[in-house]
Design a protein around this motif. Structure first.
Motif, PDB file in Angstrom:
ATOM      1  N   SER A 104     -18.185  13.336 -52.861  1.00  0.00           N
ATOM      2  CA  SER A 104     -19.338  12.835 -53.594  1.00  0.00           C
ATOM      3  C   SER A 104     -19.162  13.106 -55.077  1.00  0.00           C
ATOM      4  O   SER A 104     -18.762  14.202 -55.473  1.00  0.00           O
ATOM      5  CB  SER A 104     -20.621  13.513 -53.086  1.00  0.00           C
ATOM      6  N   PRO A 105     -19.477  12.138 -55.933  1.00  0.00           N
ATOM      7  CA  PRO A 105     -19.309  12.360 -57.378  1.00  0.00           C
ATOM      8  C   PRO A 105     -20.305  13.368 -57.936  1.00  0.00           C
ATOM      9  O   PRO A 105     -20.105  13.880 -59.038  1.00  0.00           O
ATOM     10  CB  PRO A 105     -19.547  10.957 -57.967  1.00  0.00           C
ATOM     11  N   ASN A 106     -21.390  13.668 -57.221  1.00  0.00           N
ATOM     12  CA  ASN A 106     -22.404  14.599 -57.705  1.00  0.00           C
ATOM     13  C   ASN A 106     -22.091  16.047 -57.371  1.00  0.00           C
ATOM     14  O   ASN A 106     -22.797  16.947 -57.804  1.00  0.00           O
ATOM     15  CB  ASN A 106     -23.777  14.224 -57.120  1.00  0.00           C
ATOM     16  N   VAL A 107     -21.046  16.274 -56.596  1.00  0.00           N
ATOM     17  CA  VAL A 107     -20.690  17.632 -56.211  1.00  0.00           C
ATOM     18  C   VAL A 107     -19.939  18.299 -57.355  1.00  0.00           C
ATOM     19  O   VAL A 107     -18.949  17.754 -57.855  1.00  0.00           O
ATOM     20  CB  VAL A 107     -19.844  17.641 -54.922  1.00  0.00           C
ATOM     21  N   ILE A 108     -20.415  19.448 -57.785  1.00  0.00           N
ATOM     22  CA  ILE A 108     -19.756  20.236 -58.827  1.00  0.00           C
ATOM     23  C   ILE A 108     -19.115  21.429 -58.135  1.00  0.00           C
ATOM     24  O   ILE A 108     -19.783  22.379 -57.753  1.00  0.00           O
ATOM     25  CB  ILE A 108     -20.758  20.690 -59.903  1.00  0.00           C
ATOM     26  N   ASN A 109     -17.812  21.354 -57.953  1.00  0.00           N
ATOM     27  CA  ASN A 109     -17.119  22.356 -57.157  1.00  0.00           C
ATOM     28  C   ASN A 109     -15.740  22.592 -57.743  1.00  0.00           C
ATOM     29  O   ASN A 109     -14.970  21.648 -57.928  1.00  0.00           O
ATOM     30  CB  ASN A 109     -17.016  21.887 -55.697  1.00  0.00           C
ATOM     31  N   GLU A 110     -15.426  23.834 -58.025  1.00  0.00           N
ATOM     32  CA  GLU A 110     -14.128  24.165 -58.608  1.00  0.00           C
ATOM     33  C   GLU A 110     -12.989  23.801 -57.670  1.00  0.00           C
ATOM     34  O   GLU A 110     -11.896  23.448 -58.120  1.00  0.00           O
ATOM     35  CB  GLU A 110     -14.078  25.655 -58.945  1.00  0.00           C
ATOM     36  N   ASP A 111     -13.221  23.869 -56.375  1.00  0.00           N
ATOM     37  CA  ASP A 111     -12.163  23.584 -55.420  1.00  0.00           C
ATOM     38  C   ASP A 111     -11.696  22.127 -55.482  1.00  0.00           C
ATOM     39  O   ASP A 111     -10.611  21.806 -55.006  1.00  0.00           O
ATOM     40  CB  ASP A 111     -12.639  23.900 -54.000  1.00  0.00           C
ATOM     41  N   LEU A 112     -12.513  21.249 -56.033  1.00  0.00           N
ATOM     42  CA  LEU A 112     -12.151  19.833 -56.131  1.00  0.00           C
ATOM     43  C   LEU A 112     -11.528  19.477 -57.467  1.00  0.00           C
ATOM     44  O   LEU A 112     -11.211  18.307 -57.702  1.00  0.00           O
ATOM     45  CB  LEU A 112     -13.399  18.969 -55.906  1.00  0.00           C
ATOM     46  N   ALA A 113     -11.361  20.460 -58.342  1.00  0.00           N
ATOM     47  CA  ALA A 113     -10.874  20.176 -59.692  1.00  0.00           C
ATOM     48  C   ALA A 113      -9.363  19.993 -59.702  1.00  0.00           C
ATOM     49  O   ALA A 113      -8.640  20.591 -58.902  1.00  0.00           O
ATOM     50  CB  ALA A 113     -11.275  21.306 -60.636  1.00  0.00           C
ATOM     51  N   THR A 114      -8.912  19.168 -60.616  1.00  0.00           N
ATOM     52  CA  THR A 114      -7.479  19.025 -60.844  1.00  0.00           C
ATOM     53  C   THR A 114      -6.982  20.172 -61.711  1.00  0.00           C
ATOM     54  O   THR A 114      -7.762  20.950 -62.252  1.00  0.00           O
ATOM     55  CB  THR A 114      -7.176  17.689 -61.524  1.00  0.00           C
ATOM     56  N   LEU A 115      -5.663  20.251 -61.873  1.00  0.00           N
ATOM     57  CA  LEU A 115      -5.096  21.358 -62.629  1.00  0.00           C
ATOM     58  C   LEU A 115      -5.539  21.310 -64.088  1.00  0.00           C
ATOM     59  O   LEU A 115      -5.851  22.344 -64.682  1.00  0.00           O
ATOM     60  CB  LEU A 115      -3.566  21.321 -62.533  1.00  0.00           C
ATOM     61  N   SER A 116      -5.590  20.131 -64.670  1.00  0.00           N
ATOM     62  CA  SER A 116      -6.024  20.028 -66.066  1.00  0.00           C
ATOM     63  C   SER A 116      -7.489  20.406 -66.210  1.00  0.00           C
ATOM     64  O   SER A 116      -7.886  21.031 -67.205  1.00  0.00           O
ATOM     65  CB  SER A 116      -5.798  18.603 -66.577  1.00  0.00           C
ATOM     66  N   GLN A 117      -8.312  20.022 -65.238  1.00  0.00           N
ATOM     67  CA  GLN A 117      -9.715  20.412 -65.281  1.00  0.00           C
ATOM     68  C   GLN A 117      -9.886  21.918 -65.128  1.00  0.00           C
ATOM     69  O   GLN A 117     -10.788  22.515 -65.730  1.00  0.00           O
ATOM     70  CB  GLN A 117     -10.491  19.687 -64.183  1.00  0.00           C
ATOM     71  N   LEU A 118      -9.021  22.531 -64.340  1.00  0.00           N
ATOM     72  CA  LEU A 118      -9.080  23.984 -64.201  1.00  0.00           C
ATOM     73  C   LEU A 118      -8.709  24.674 -65.505  1.00  0.00           C
ATOM     74  O   LEU A 118      -9.343  25.659 -65.896  1.00  0.00           O
ATOM     75  CB  LEU A 118      -8.142  24.448 -63.084  1.00  0.00           C
ATOM     76  N   PHE A 119      -7.687  24.176 -66.180  1.00  0.00           N
ATOM     77  CA  PHE A 119      -7.242  24.806 -67.413  1.00  0.00           C
ATOM     78  C   PHE A 119      -8.297  24.695 -68.505  1.00  0.00           C
ATOM     79  O   PHE A 119      -8.464  25.602 -69.305  1.00  0.00           O
ATOM     80  CB  PHE A 119      -5.936  24.175 -67.885  1.00  0.00           C
ATOM     81  N   THR A 120      -9.000  23.564 -68.565  1.00  0.00           N
ATOM     82  CA  THR A 120      -9.969  23.330 -69.642  1.00  0.00           C
ATOM     83  C   THR A 120     -11.408  23.580 -69.214  1.00  0.00           C
ATOM     84  O   THR A 120     -12.313  23.460 -70.038  1.00  0.00           O
ATOM     85  CB  THR A 120      -9.857  21.890 -70.131  1.00  0.00           C
ATOM     86  N   PHE A 121     -11.636  23.896 -67.939  1.00  0.00           N
ATOM     87  CA  PHE A 121     -12.980  24.103 -67.375  1.00  0.00           C
ATOM     88  C   PHE A 121     -13.836  22.845 -67.500  1.00  0.00           C
ATOM     89  O   PHE A 121     -15.073  22.921 -67.486  1.00  0.00           O
ATOM     90  CB  PHE A 121     -13.695  25.275 -68.066  1.00  0.00           C
ATOM     91  N   SER A 122     -13.201  21.692 -67.614  1.00  0.00           N
ATOM     92  CA  SER A 122     -13.974  20.450 -67.768  1.00  0.00           C
ATOM     93  C   SER A 122     -14.650  20.040 -66.464  1.00  0.00           C
ATOM     94  O   SER A 122     -15.544  19.189 -66.497  1.00  0.00           O
ATOM     95  CB  SER A 122     -13.061  19.330 -68.260  1.00  0.00           C
ATOM     96  N   TRP A 123     -14.264  20.613 -65.331  1.00  0.00           N
ATOM     97  CA  TRP A 123     -14.963  20.305 -64.085  1.00  0.00           C
ATOM     98  C   TRP A 123     -16.415  20.780 -64.132  1.00  0.00           C
ATOM     99  O   TRP A 123     -17.254  20.317 -63.350  1.00  0.00           O
ATOM    100  CB  TRP A 123     -14.255  20.964 -62.902  1.00  0.00           C
ATOM    101  N   PHE A 124     -16.705  21.648 -65.101  1.00  0.00           N
ATOM    102  CA  PHE A 124     -18.060  22.192 -65.243  1.00  0.00           C
ATOM    103  C   PHE A 124     -18.921  21.354 -66.179  1.00  0.00           C
ATOM    104  O   PHE A 124     -20.110  21.635 -66.344  1.00  0.00           O
ATOM    105  CB  PHE A 124     -17.959  23.629 -65.770  1.00  0.00           C
ATOM    106  N   ASP A 125     -18.340  20.311 -66.775  1.00  0.00           N
ATOM    107  CA  ASP A 125     -19.083  19.487 -67.738  1.00  0.00           C
ATOM    108  C   ASP A 125     -20.378  18.915 -67.171  1.00  0.00           C
ATOM    109  O   ASP A 125     -21.405  18.916 -67.860  1.00  0.00           O
ATOM    110  CB  ASP A 125     -18.197  18.356 -68.250  1.00  0.00           C
ATOM    111  N   PRO A 126     -20.399  18.388 -65.918  1.00  0.00           N
ATOM    112  CA  PRO A 126     -21.666  17.831 -65.408  1.00  0.00           C
ATOM    113  C   PRO A 126     -22.796  18.857 -65.362  1.00  0.00           C
ATOM    114  O   PRO A 126     -23.953  18.514 -65.636  1.00  0.00           O
ATOM    115  CB  PRO A 126     -21.292  17.349 -63.995  1.00  0.00           C
ATOM    116  N   LEU A 127     -22.476  20.096 -65.048  1.00  0.00           N
ATOM    117  CA  LEU A 127     -23.526  21.110 -65.004  1.00  0.00           C
ATOM    118  C   LEU A 127     -23.994  21.479 -66.409  1.00  0.00           C
ATOM    119  O   LEU A 127     -25.198  21.723 -66.622  1.00  0.00           O
ATOM    120  CB  LEU A 127     -23.030  22.362 -64.275  1.00  0.00           C
ATOM    121  N   MET A 128     -23.083  21.513 -67.384  1.00  0.00           N
ATOM    122  CA  MET A 128     -23.497  21.769 -68.761  1.00  0.00           C
ATOM    123  C   MET A 128     -24.435  20.664 -69.252  1.00  0.00           C
ATOM    124  O   MET A 128     -25.440  20.944 -69.915  1.00  0.00           O
ATOM    125  CB  MET A 128     -22.271  21.859 -69.666  1.00  0.00           C
TER     126      MET A 128
END
Length: 1515
Positions: free
Chosen positions: A222-246
């Motif tokens: 689901s695109p609405n799920v904010i979960n670190e386990d679904l992040a790509t390596l680049s998103q992990l390095f930049t923490f951009s997977w957290f952008d939707p929650l910010m």
């Protein structure tokens, strides 16, 4: 300068990049190979820290062999390096070769570790890792090309071939694994309901449940799920997977936990069972040690790269110095940009590594915190009552709060403990390369500080331990106050508890004051150390005749700046380790208690499936049809290793109980009835003998304790107790327990109505019947040990009917039902005096109980519960309690909150603190500017090739020599603006200015440190005092609707924030603000063009921090309110631990606790990611600043005629190198300060918003001193009262008059309004209409404190607080020992007090746990009689006392209280039949009020019917 010039810096000989169809040896080893292995090491280390539990099913034998063989062979190839270092004489080595070899070896070891580990990564991550390994493999194949062109020796060729074959097999193995889906053990059991009847947890395992916050597999895409386990390596390095929650936080869309991100699987080891060692430290090491130590790799790399800043700063300034005398056209732009790029790259990489290290180590701390919370809770559920009595509730709450946080802090402190000395050593070495042995003066000063810091840290640790002890006492005192608030207010004990709190708080603040002042000394030493070291070092260097150049000065300043963090942090690190050790010992002391396994406590015997009672005799020990058999057993409340002769609670117990029988346990107060039941439940320590209970391990007991335990949930859920709802059985239980009318009165929600904590919204009878219904509903197979208040209906419909096939133990003081029992157990003084049929026991009990069974049939109840509130409230409606969830503010912390804190500190003191911080930073900046001014005005241009050769920075290769050139140097003797003829005089003058600036900075630093410490202590004292007074002065209704855990949270976590965390963070905040301002001002002064970059960066910085703060605030508030349920549930568990263990529901409560902890960890995890998200972006801003200054400096130097001033560029860069830390520190400290200010917000909310019980502005009547000893008259005039708006009337138009000295009895069914009469009399609730007069004075005109001093009450729930007997009876020391002994004699307590050993100075533990409920009621009775009040109120005060003692007490009251107006509420008709008049209440109305004789003569009277049912004969 060409790239070859750069190569010459790091190699022994100048080399080309490409020569003879191959990379040069230097390029291949130190650029190509070094960079490749460093990047691989970072990727591997990061993936190790991110590892989750995935078991790949390709662990087949062939694959095992291939992977194992490839790893073993790869590691064996490392012998090649052993060969080249010790046997290859033709190779010339330098120290960079050693570093490069170590990095290669570490990389190979970690590659093999991951290759052999079957627990790899998330399903999306192996692909990224495999892609990198493919790149690594292909790039390493460059050596195959070198082999083909014959540039390798024979030994090198063998090494390369074997290595590449191993890499090929490793890569293919990883490729195979990444093609298959990860299988997690236990995944198929996610939805399995827990077995609530599982046995208690063993002491070697903690079972983690699955959690509702884990995303379902269907939701992963689901695109609405904010979960670190679904992040790509680049998103992990930049923490951009957290952008939707910010974005969600910035839009104010974060309202509850469901709006936060999911927890990653690494925080959910719910599929594993933690195996732990009895030693907590070894458990933590075995569970978290591997991840913890591997994260040290990131720490090593990050700290190492941090030194690249000073190194390349030196090279950049040297470049400017060397070319400053040259023509503009001869200045090399390429050389400058190369040095700038290298500087930027090292700073960027170091910042990135440190950001991710901080994130990963904190994430590991969250895992540890979850483990500690779960283990402490699980340990609590394993301990029985006597073992739990070793600790107060305040101590155990602190185990889960403060102590756990301190233990978790060990993770960061330990890595800092080993890395900081290494950093200090490297800095000192670099200083040596710059200024020679003169660095030893600074080193000597630093060494002198080590023992000073050690002494300070030791004293801080001792004070921290004392402070924690006093904090435990304070939280324990608050817990007692919450529990007994009614008794405290009704007895006007507020001043006594205020004095107790002031004394405990005074001791706590004394320890805090000592700790803060020692911290102030630390701040002084740490802040002035770099300044003093630089003064000592530069002074010594110049006095020895050396020359200072800008490169030396500002490289040294940058190195001194690197000393600030290690030197400032190291004492804190030591302090953190000391505190962690102290907390670890505290928790270990709790963990060390060995629980008694139920398997060892019970010994089951075989039992026939269908026994009959006709052929069973009670004392037939060999008959197999028994449910309970105790043989030659002795029990104690103390451990066997700490036992005295008087500590045996039950002696020589011999007992057998047939299955399905009804057994009554009777005896006097303190005879051991409840103790016998607790021994059956396993709540005592068995000293010897055996206990056999039928199927006790599987089914447990359906237990109703003497003190009612009600959970904060709906009425129905309390009965179901997690069982499946069976409508037919449920209705039968409700009818049997006489709860139909109570459910009707609950409101529109019926039995779905929510109940307050500890059942505060229920009357005493309702709580008793509800607890009984819970036990009956559970009783499908278990043994029923019933100790409960029941009426005749309950006995006939419930005990004799619904439970007729169960074994029932009824512990009671009443004997009217004795003839209907199967067996009776008579107890006295901890022994079973006799057991047998009722007729047999009655004939032998004449000395202990009443001689005739008919003369004892004077009550409609058996045993009365003790935890019953005097204020008989109607249960609140469902909507009221559903909205009762803890409120939280939204948005920014309001200015009024900051203002309140600064007022608490003191306005003048707050202003002084800010000014002192400003002056401290300003003096430090002027001090550094002075060096810049000194060097920039003493430039001497000459050819100094020899000096250059001796003084140039040769950190990478000490053998290299710089080309001859002009060098700008500082001659320390001639000073600017002065004649050079008197060089010594000028040097002394400028040296005095230099030293004076250092002294001024030192003075401002010490003023800042101590004013801050004093201000924090002043605010802590004032806010806590106001909070406590607000709590004591608020109305009782607040305590009825507020969970105790929520209140305790204000006095534990929030108070800790005000006391310690907030001043600490605010100190850092102010320091960071002025440090950043000073840095930017000096940078712009040195390079004005930097403003071009600074302005847009400032705008971006403002928006990014504002974007972050909106989210972090809401997450912090969620984090605060998710802690309260953890504490509330923990306190609720401790209160009902005996019931939980008896029902065998320990596992369910452990799992629910894990769910609550997961809520808290979820909010803390979101807060961690948010801070890391911000930190990464602020690091980018800092890198841009470094890039801007370095590139602008180079461009200005190349394209202007005069060139850049090396001194000003060096000053700017030496400051700007620390700007990344300052930027991150500023927003982090501001955010953390704002988060900690939430604690002030929550404290001040209680101070301002708690509903006060008394209107202090009201003018009250001043009562005259009583002239006579007559009792007061009482008059109710049309009194109506309800407990809350919208609720039905608890009292409806009650009118009555009570004469002076009259004895009034009150009867009526549960909920009829009996206790409400006393509640209105004591003004614990307000009237809706009418008035109440005492001695013709309206009680609303009398101050509550004064009113309650002329009243005395003995409540249903006997409240005793920790202290001596004297404290509980006469806390204000108003009576003599003789007066107290007389009252004790009248209450039949003299023998009990004498047996305690120390008489009136004997100690009572928290809540009077070392006394029985009946004994506690007698002490409360003695307390009331001692006061000699004009009105004495008894609210079922003798319900937990046997009939004989009750009769004697009533006689004593009549004889003692001849001149006292007495109001007695009783369920025993015998207690009030000799009253002057009797009030009969029903549904809030007074339906009868007359003398007992008149009412009995009226055959239609309700009172007459009650007397006839009880077979009471009037005198």
């Amino acid at each position: 300068m060409e790239i070859t010039d750069f190569l010459s810096l790091i190699c022994n000989d100048s080399q080309q990049v490409w020569a003879d169809q191959d990379l040069s040896s230097c390029t291949h080893k130190y650029i190509f190979g070094f960079a490749l292995h460093i990047l691989t090491l970072i990727v591997i280390a990061y993936n190790i820290g991110q590892r989750s539990n995935c078991s790949y099913r390709l662990w087949t034998l062939p694959l095992v062999f291939i992977r194992l063989a490839s790893c073993v062979i790869l590691l064996s190839t490392c012998s090649y390096y052993f060969y080249i270092y010790f046997f290859a004489d033709t190779v010339n080595h330098q120290w960079l070769d050693v570093i490069n070899t170590v990095i290669i070896l570490i990389t190979y070891i970690l590659i093999c570790y991951l290759n052999l580990n079957k627990n790899l990564y998330h399903r999306k991550r192996p692909r990224s890792y495999v892609i990198w390994m493919l790149v690594f493999f292909l790039l390493e194949n460059y050596d195959i090309y070198r082999l083909a062109i014959k540039h390798l020796t024979f030994v090198e060729s063998i090494y390369v071939v074997i290595r590449q074959v191993c890499f090929a097999f490793i890569f293919l193995g990883l490729l195979c694994i990444s093609r298959h889906q990860c299988h997690r053990p236990g995944q198929s059991h996610r939805n399995v309901e827990p077995n609530e009847n599982r046995r208690l947890l063993s002491d070697t395992m903690i079972i983690q449940p699955t959690c509702a916050f884990l995303p379902l597999p269907s939701a992963l895409d689901s695109p609405n799920v904010i979960n670190e386990d679904l992040a790509t390596l680049s998103q992990l390095f930049t923490f951009s997977w957290f952008d939707p929650l910010m974005k969600r936080g910035y839009q104010s869309l974060i309202h509850n936990l469901n709006d936060l991100c999911f927890l990653p699987l690494i925080l959910y080891p719910s599929y594993l069972s933690y195996r732990h060692h009895p030693q907590l430290s070894r458990s933590l090491l075995s569970i978290f040690g591997r991840s913890f130590f591997f994260l040290g790799i990131l720490k090593i790399l990050g700290d190492g790269l941090a030194f690249g800043g000073p190194i390349f700063l030196n090279r950049l300034i040297n470049y400017m110095e060397e070319s400053s005398s040259a023509e503009q056209k001869d200045r090399s732009l390429r050389h400058g940009l190369l040095l700038s790029s290298t500087l930027i790259g090292t700073v960027a990489l170091a910042s990135f590594l440190n950001t991710h290290f901080t994130y990963r180590i904190t994430l590991l701390g969250l895992r540890c915190k979850m483990y500690l919370y779960t283990r402490i809770y699980s340990k609590t559920t394993e301990l029985n009552t006597c073992e739990m009595n070793r600790f107060s509730m305040g101590e155990i709450v602190n185990f889960m709060s403060t102590d756990s946080d301190r233990i978790v802090n060990f993770f960061q402190s330990f890595h800092a403990f080993w890395s900081l000395p290494v950093q200090i050593a490297i800095v000192l070495y670099l200083l040596y390369k710059q200024i020679g042995l003169t660095f030893l003066t600074g080193l000597a000063f630093a060494i002198i500080l080590i023992p000073i810091n050690k002494v300070i840290a030791s004293k801080i640790g001792k004070l921290s331990q004392d402070m924690m002890l006093y904090k435990d006492q304070r939280v324990k005192l608050v817990s007692e106050i919450i529990f007994g608030i009614r008794a405290i207010k009704m007895n006007t004990y507020e001043k006594y508890f205020t004095d107790q709190m002031d004394e405990v708080r005074r001791k706590e603040l004394r320890a805090l004051r000592g700790r803060k002042y020692l911290d102030a000394f630390c701040v002084y030493f740490w802040a002035t150390t770099p300044v003093l070291i630089s003064v000592l070092t530069f002074t010594t260097y110049t006095l020895l005749g050396n020359q200072l150049t800008p490169a030396k000065v500002f490289t040294s300043l940058a190195l001194f700046a690197l000393l600030i963090s290690p030197l400032n942090s190291f004492p804190w690190v030591i302090n953190g380790l000391v505190e962690a050790h102290v907390s670890l010992k505290r928790v270990q002391r709790f963990i060390d208690i060995e629980p008694i396994p139920l398997e060892d406590y019970y010994e089951n015997i075989p039992i026939e499936p269908t026994p009959t009672l006709d052929n069973i005799f009670l004392n037939s020990m060999d008959n197999p049809a028994l449910d309970i058999r105790i043989t030659r057993a002795n029990f104690s409340w103390n451990a066997a290793n700490n036992l005295e002769s008087d500590d045996i609670a039950l002696r020589d117990v011999e007992l057998s109980i047939p299955r399905g029988s009804l057994v009554l346990i009777v005896g006097r107060v303190g005879s051991g009835k409840t103790t016998l039941l607790n021994s059956l439940l396993g709540e005592l320590n068995k000293l010897n003998g055996t206990i056999n209970v039928h199927r006790v391990m599987e089914n447990g007991f359906a237990y109703v304790s003497q003190e009612s335990w009600i959970q904060q949930m709906s009425f129905r859920d309390n009965i179901l107790f997690d069982k499946i709802y069976d409508e037919q059985w449920y209705k039968k239980v409700i009818h049997a327990c006489a709860l139909e009318s109570d459910i009707k009165n609950l409101g529109p929600a019926g039995d779905q109505t929510l109940i307050g904590e500890n059942g505060v919204t229920l009357s005493g009878g309702q709580k008793a019947r509800l607890a009984l219904a819970r036990a009956v509903y559970q009783a499908h197979d278990p043994l029923s040990a019933v100790d409960v208040h029941v009426a005749r209906h309950l006995f006939s419909r419930c005990i004799r009917d619904v439970l007729k096939y169960k074994t029932r133990l009824l512990c009671t003081h009443q004997i009217q039902f004795m003839e209907q029992a199967d067996y009776v157990i008579l107890m006295d003084n901890g022994r079973i005096v006799q057991t047998g049929k009722p007729s047999e026991v009655l004939s032998s009990a004449e000395n202990l109980l009443l001689s005739s069974i008919h003369s004892s049939q004077t009550s409609i109840s058996t045993t009365q519960k003790s935890t019953v509130d005097i204020e008989e409230q109607v249960i609140q409606s469902e909507t009221a309690l559903q909205n009762e969830a803890e409120q939280r503010c939204t948005g920014t912390v309001k200015f009024e909150v900051w203002k309140r804190y600064f007022i608490a500190v003191g306005i003048c003191l707050s202003f002084s603190i800010v000014v002192s911080v400003f002056l401290m930073q300003a003096s430090r900046n002027v001090f550094d500017w002075w060096l810049s001014y000194w060097t920039s005005h003493q430039l001497t241009f000459a050819n100094m090739s020899n000096i250059t050769r001796q003084s140039s920075f040769k950190i990478l290769n000490p053998n290299i020599t710089s080309p001859a050139g002009s060098v700008t140097i500082l001659d320390a003797r001639p000073m600017f603006g002065f004649a050079t003829q008197s060089m010594d005089k000028d040097f002394k003058h400028f040296f005095m200015i230099y030293v004076a600036l250092a002294i001024v900075n030192s003075l401002f630093t010490i003023v800042r440190a101590f004013t801050f410490a004093y201000g924090g202590i002043a605010a802590a004292r004032k806010l806590h005092q106001s909070l406590f007074q607000a709590l004591l002065q608020c109305s009782i209704s607040f305590f009825d609707t507020t969970p105790s855990g929520r209140i305790l949270n204000r006095f534990s976590s929030d108070t800790w924030s005000v006391d310690d965390s907030l001043p600490f963070m605010m100190n850092i905040l102010l320091a960071n603000i002025f440090a950043l301002l000073g840095t930017l001002v000096l940078s712009c002064y040195g390079l004005p063009k930097f403003l071009i970059i600074l302005v847009p960066l400032t705008i971006f910085y403002y928006f990014i921090q504002n974007y972050y703060r909106w989210t972090s605030r809401e997450i912090k508030r969620l984090s605060s309110i998710t802690l309260s349920p953890v504490y509330a549930h923990f306190g609720e568990t401790i209160s009902g631990l005996a019931t939980i263990r008896a029902f065998r529901h320990v596992t369910r409560f452990v799992e629910y606790n894990f769910l609550l902890v997961s809520n808290s960890i979820r909010a803390q995890f979101a807060s961690l990611v948010a801070s890391s998200w911000l930190g990464f972006r602020l690091q980018l801003i800092g890198i841009v600043m470094v890039a801007g200054i370095s590139i602008i400096g180079v461009l200005e130097h190349v394209y202007t005629v005069q060139g850049s001033n090396p001194a000003l560029v060096g000053l700017s860069l030496s400051y700007i190198l620390s700007v990344t830390g300052l930027l991150n520190g500023l927003i982090s400290s501001f955010t953390e300060t704002e988060k900690e200010m939430v604690g002030v917000e929550r404290v001040t909310a209680y101070i301002d918003e708690l509903p006060p019980e008394e209107d202090l502005s009201h003018q009250y009547v001043i009562l005259n001193e009583p002239g006579g000893q007559e009792g007061s008259t009482i008059e109710f005039r049309n009194v109506t009262m309800r407990y809350a708006i919208g609720h039905k009337l608890a009292l409806n138009d009650v009118t009555l008059q009570i004469k002076s000295n009259e004895k009034i009895g009150i009867v009526g069914r549960t909920g009829s309004g009996k206790s409400s009469l006393l509640a209105t009399l004591f003004r614990t609730v307000n009237l809706c209409g009418g008035q109440i007069l005492i001695d013709n004075i309206d009680i609303t005109a009398i101050e509550r404190r004064v009113l309650r001093q002329i009243l005395a009450i003995i409540p249903q729930n006997p409240f005793l607080f920790s202290g001596t007997i004297r404290d509980n009876l006469d806390p204000y020391r108003q009576y003599t020992d003789e007066d107290i002994h007389v009252v004790l004699e009248k209450c039949h307590l003299r023998d009990l007090i004498d047996n305690l050993g120390n008489g009136l100075d004997s100690m009572i533990v928290e809540r009077g746990r070392n006394l029985s409920v009946g004994e506690k009621q007698l002490v409360c009775l003695a307390r009331a009689l001692l006061r000699k009040a004009k009105v004495l109120c008894l609210d079922e005060a003798t319900a937990n006392i046997d009939v004989d003692t009750d009769r004697l007490i009533q006689t004593s009251i009549r004889n003692t209280c001849l001149n006292v107006t007495v109001i007695t509420i009783a369920h025993r008709i015998q207690t009030i039949v000799d009253s002057d008049r009797v009030i009969v209440m029903d549904n809030g109305r007074m339906i009868e009020f007359d003398s007992p004789k008149t009412l009995v003569n009226n055959s239609q009277s309700v009172f007459a019917r009650l007397v006839r049912e009880a077979n009471v004969q009037l005198a």
